[in-house]
Design a protein around this motif. Structure first.
Motif, short mmCIF file in Angstrom:
data_model
loop_
_atom_site.label_atom_id
_atom_site.label_comp_id
_atom_site.label_asym_id
_atom_site.label_seq_id
_atom_site.Cartn_x
_atom_site.Cartn_y
_atom_site.Cartn_z
N VAL A 209 0.74 -29.38 57.13
CA VAL A 209 0.36 -30.73 56.73
C VAL A 209 -1.12 -30.76 56.33
N VAL A 210 -1.96 -30.12 57.15
CA VAL A 210 -3.39 -30.09 56.84
C VAL A 210 -3.66 -29.34 55.54
N CYS A 211 -3.07 -28.13 55.42
CA CYS A 211 -3.28 -27.34 54.21
C CYS A 211 -2.70 -28.05 53.00
N GLY A 212 -1.56 -28.69 53.19
CA GLY A 212 -0.94 -29.43 52.09
C GLY A 212 -1.84 -30.54 51.61
N ALA A 213 -2.43 -31.27 52.56
CA ALA A 213 -3.34 -32.36 52.18
C ALA A 213 -4.53 -31.79 51.40
N VAL A 214 -5.05 -30.66 51.86
CA VAL A 214 -6.20 -30.05 51.18
C VAL A 214 -5.81 -29.61 49.76
N ILE A 215 -4.61 -29.03 49.62
CA ILE A 215 -4.18 -28.60 48.28
C ILE A 215 -4.05 -29.82 47.36
N PHE A 216 -3.45 -30.88 47.86
CA PHE A 216 -3.33 -32.10 47.05
C PHE A 216 -4.72 -32.63 46.66
N MET A 217 -5.64 -32.63 47.64
CA MET A 217 -7.00 -33.11 47.36
C MET A 217 -7.64 -32.26 46.26
N ALA A 218 -7.46 -30.93 46.37
CA ALA A 218 -8.06 -30.03 45.38
C ALA A 218 -7.49 -30.32 44.00
N VAL A 219 -6.18 -30.57 43.94
CA VAL A 219 -5.57 -30.88 42.64
C VAL A 219 -6.15 -32.19 42.10
N SER A 225 -12.05 -33.76 37.50
CA SER A 225 -13.04 -33.01 36.72
C SER A 225 -12.71 -33.09 35.23
N ALA A 226 -11.42 -33.08 34.93
CA ALA A 226 -11.01 -33.15 33.52
C ALA A 226 -11.44 -34.47 32.90
N LEU A 227 -11.62 -35.50 33.74
CA LEU A 227 -12.01 -36.81 33.21
C LEU A 227 -13.38 -36.79 32.55
N PHE A 228 -14.21 -35.82 32.91
CA PHE A 228 -15.54 -35.75 32.29
C PHE A 228 -15.42 -35.42 30.81
N LEU A 310 -15.68 -25.65 41.44
CA LEU A 310 -16.30 -25.09 40.24
C LEU A 310 -16.08 -26.02 39.05
N ALA A 311 -14.84 -26.49 38.93
CA ALA A 311 -14.50 -27.39 37.82
C ALA A 311 -15.32 -28.67 37.91
N TRP A 312 -15.48 -29.17 39.13
CA TRP A 312 -16.23 -30.40 39.33
C TRP A 312 -17.69 -30.24 38.90
N ARG A 313 -18.29 -29.15 39.34
CA ARG A 313 -19.70 -28.90 38.98
C ARG A 313 -19.88 -28.79 37.47
N THR A 314 -18.94 -28.08 36.85
CA THR A 314 -19.01 -27.93 35.40
C THR A 314 -18.85 -29.29 34.74
N GLY A 315 -17.94 -30.09 35.29
CA GLY A 315 -17.70 -31.42 34.73
C GLY A 315 -18.93 -32.29 34.80
N VAL A 316 -19.59 -32.30 35.97
CA VAL A 316 -20.78 -33.14 36.14
C VAL A 316 -21.87 -32.75 35.13
N ARG A 317 -21.98 -31.46 34.90
CA ARG A 317 -23.00 -31.02 33.94
C ARG A 317 -22.66 -31.40 32.51
N ALA A 318 -21.37 -31.59 32.28
CA ALA A 318 -20.95 -31.95 30.92
C ALA A 318 -20.91 -33.47 30.72
N TYR A 319 -21.24 -34.22 31.79
CA TYR A 319 -21.17 -35.68 31.71
C TYR A 319 -22.05 -36.20 30.58
#
Lengths: 324, 328
Positions: A209-219, A225-228, A310-319
């Motif tokens: 349950v914990v790992c599943g929640a983390v995987i969902f959060m990561a997705v 990140s793609a929204l940037f 990693l995707a998030w960091r890249t996204g923020v820089r591309a904002y």
């Protein structure tokens, strides 16, 4: 950088001896800030470099603060809040009634017993509910990017991800977690004699349950990140999160093998509950996956987090912000 | 050492435009095209230019919101895009068209959040808040939900929010946009005092040139992403090829004064005549020449209108200059 290591010294304002107020009458006094540009930080608290641990601690602190503000904001409209709570309760309740009705009619699904399907439903429901409660707001970031109000978040000295995740925090989403948890506990009660329990199986239930929640959060973070780049991409993410949740509620045998393979190897959602749950239930893993994969969720979750980060960091820089 | 350093700063955006059903055209837009300047501690600088000149883009790069496409940028020794959150503790930002306050909560709650987010020591927070409340007249507003505040009240609230953590630099993007005369005066007075007593460096982006005239000793003019002027307010007149006006009151109504060298007759209202002369020239010989040949009673020299000077500099963008909120 060397300045990061420097220990802040003394009073940052250099206004010592100017009476109770630094705004005193002596405008000819020393400059409030020294001339050294690498000078001490205000309040002597250098927030330090981007160590992952510090960022995580700061993130949690920020999340708490922002979420608390949103809860208070919601309370500003008491009637509306009460109404939302009531509606939310009804929706959750009827959702639950639907499950009851369904299992009242169907004894098994894809060779799985009623209790086993309830186990799948409850485990993914809890994991997804927890992810949706904490990170669900990420999908609304597209609007913040479009209207430029994300700028305000970027001006604050706290992690952006925590602010966006806690944005419009809604306690009513707790209902989904509770519903999933109820089904999970119920299924475990039914399964207590059917399953040959061992220590690793007992530990695997909360673990998945914990790992599943983390995987969902990561997705969710990955999708955000793609929204940037593409402000309308949130529907694609929803297909993986909400869609994935619906998929995982049912035994893999119900679906086409290609789809199951995709969920194992492409989008690692099978690790949320299918693989560990099948192990707990003593059933073979689908799509020719080795049985040790049941123990992989923690590692899959870690890899997902790394990729999402990693995707998030890249996204923020591309904002790109907006025009004004 | 300068507090803000820009060296050849650039920002290019790729703009995609639909040109047909499926065809798209990619175009590079240089919003900021190689800007270099430095700002020292305690300076109060006006940053002006027509809509779309790159002002907001520059400010966003200075705060780390946007990552520069090229060039070097340091604020208080920090690279903003790389260490945005670290820099955030040392700068204050007011976006005139965007509030940082919590819409549904009282002003006081927003300040409390700032207090905790920036980890401001209690005594500093209390002191800064008390000062802002006094000088910006926020006393009666602290317990009012932000959504019920007027634009001017909210702006004052926003300025206070940006200053609670004792920033070294304050960026103001259109701080007086949409404010009435009284609110404008209050905001300007507060900023002047802040700069004088605190030594806070202020970078002010505005369309209201009165802000600049009243607050800034230094002006930077940007157009099409390039710095076209950087210097004192007075020098702007010369750079803009401006003219000053000598207004002379004569003893009686006389034909236009056209025989004085270096002056150009503009118009006459009865005995009062208006003579234009280059902003860079001295008025003294001109006055002497007029006094010698005409019965002079009184005179005054008028500085050129800064707006018309800048309009000239932009090359006909005057309409936009005094226009409304900035747009992309």
């Amino acid at each position: 950088m060397a300045e990061r290591l420097r220990t802040p010294v003394g009073e940052p304002y250099g206004t010592g001896g100017r009476g109770p107020s630094p705004y005193g009458t002596g405008s000819g006094g020393p400059a409030p800030y020294g001339t050294d540009i690498d000078g001490p930080f205000p309040y002597g608290a250098d927030p330090g470099g981007p160590s992952p641990y510090r960022t995580a601690v700061e993130g949690l602190r920020t999340y708490r603060m922002v979420a608390a503000m949103w809860i208070r904001s919601t309370m500003a409209y008491r009637a509306s809040f009460a109404l939302t709570l009531f509606t939310s309760f009804c929706v959750t309740f009827f959702d639950f009634v639907v499950i009851l009705l369904m299992f009242g009619q169907v004894r098994g699904l894809g060779g799985f017993s009623f209790a086993e399907v309830a186990f799948l439903y409850g485990s993914t429901g809890t994991a997804f509910g927890a992810a949706d409660l904490t990170m669900g707001s990420l999908q609304r970031m597209g609007r913040r990017i479009r209207d430029g109000s994300l700028d305000v978040f970027l001006l604050r000295p706290v992690p952006l991800l925590a602010q966006v995740a806690a944005d419009k925090f809604a306690l009513r989403r707790l209902g989904r977690v509770l519903q999933g948890l109820m089904v999970l506990v119920w299924s475990l009660v039914l399964l207590r004699d059917e399953v040959a329990w061992s220590w690793e199986k007992v530990l695997m239930v909360p673990g998945m349950v914990v790992c599943g929640a983390v995987i969902f959060m990561a997705v969710m973070v990955l999708g955000a990140s793609a929204l940037f780049w593409l402000q309308d991409a949130s529907e694609v993410t929803n297909a993986f999160t909400y869609g994935g949740n619906t998929l995982l509620q049912y035994p893999p045998a119900v679906f086409a093998q290609d789809l199951v393979k995709g969920v194992v190897y492409v989008v690692p959602l099978a690790f949320v509950n299918w693989l560990p749950a099948l192990y707990v239930l003593g059933r073979p893993a689908p799509a020719g996956v080795p049985s040790w994969a049941a123990f992989a969720p923690p590692f899959v979750a870690l890899v997902c987090c790394a990729v999402a980060g990693l995707a998030w960091r890249t996204g923020v820089r591309a904002y790109r912000s907006t025009g004004s | 050492m300068p507090l803000i350093e820009l060296d050849g700063l650039e920002k290019t955006f790729t703009v995609r435009r639909k040109t047909g059903l499926l065809r798209r055209e990619r175009r590079e837009v240089r919003a900021v095209d190689g800007i270099s300047f430095t700002v020292d501690r305690g300076e109060m600088v006006g940053y002006i230019g027509p809509n779309g000149a790159g002002k907001s883009t520059t400010v966003k790069m200075l705060t780390g919101i946007l990552t520069p496409s090229g060039g070097r940028l340091r604020v208080a020794g920090i690279d903003p895009a790389r260490e945005r959150t670290r820099l955030a503790r040392r700068v204050g930002v007011v976006f005139g068209q965007r509030t940082t306050l919590w819409w549904d909560l009282p002003l006081r709650d927003s300040y409390r959040l700032t207090h905790r987010m920036y980890r401001i020591p209690d005594d500093r927070y209390e002191e800064n808040l008390a000062r802002c409340v006094e000088l910006l007249d926020l006393g009666d507003l602290l317990d009012v939900p932000v959504r019920q505040l007027s634009l001017g009240q909210r702006m004052r609230g926003d300025i206070a929010a940006a200053l609670l953590h004792d920033p070294e630099v304050l960026y103001l993007d259109e701080p007086t946009i949409g404010l009435d005369v009284v609110s404008k005066a209050r905001v300007r007075g507060f900023l002047r005092e802040l700069n004088a007593e605190r030594g806070t460096t202020v970078l002010l982006t505005t369309h209201d040139l009165t802000d600049i005239e009243q607050l800034c000793s230094r002006v930077m003019v940007i157009d099409h992403g390039r710095l076209v002027y950087d210097g004192g307010l007075a020098g702007l007149h010369e750079a803009g090829d401006g003219e000053r006006m000598l207004v002379v009151d004569l003893a009686r109504e006389l034909p236009p004064i056209t025989d004085v060298p270096g002056a150009r007759f503009v118009r006459a209202d009865g005995p009062r005549q208006h003579l234009a002369f280059p902003a860079s020239a001295s008025a003294a010989p001109l006055v002497a020449a007029v006094a010698e040949a005409y019965p002079l009673v009184d005179l005054s020299v008028r500085e050129p209108d800064i707006e018309s000077v800048i309009a000239k500099m932009y090359g006909g963008a005057a309409g936009e200059l005094t226009g409304g909120p900035g747009s992309p």
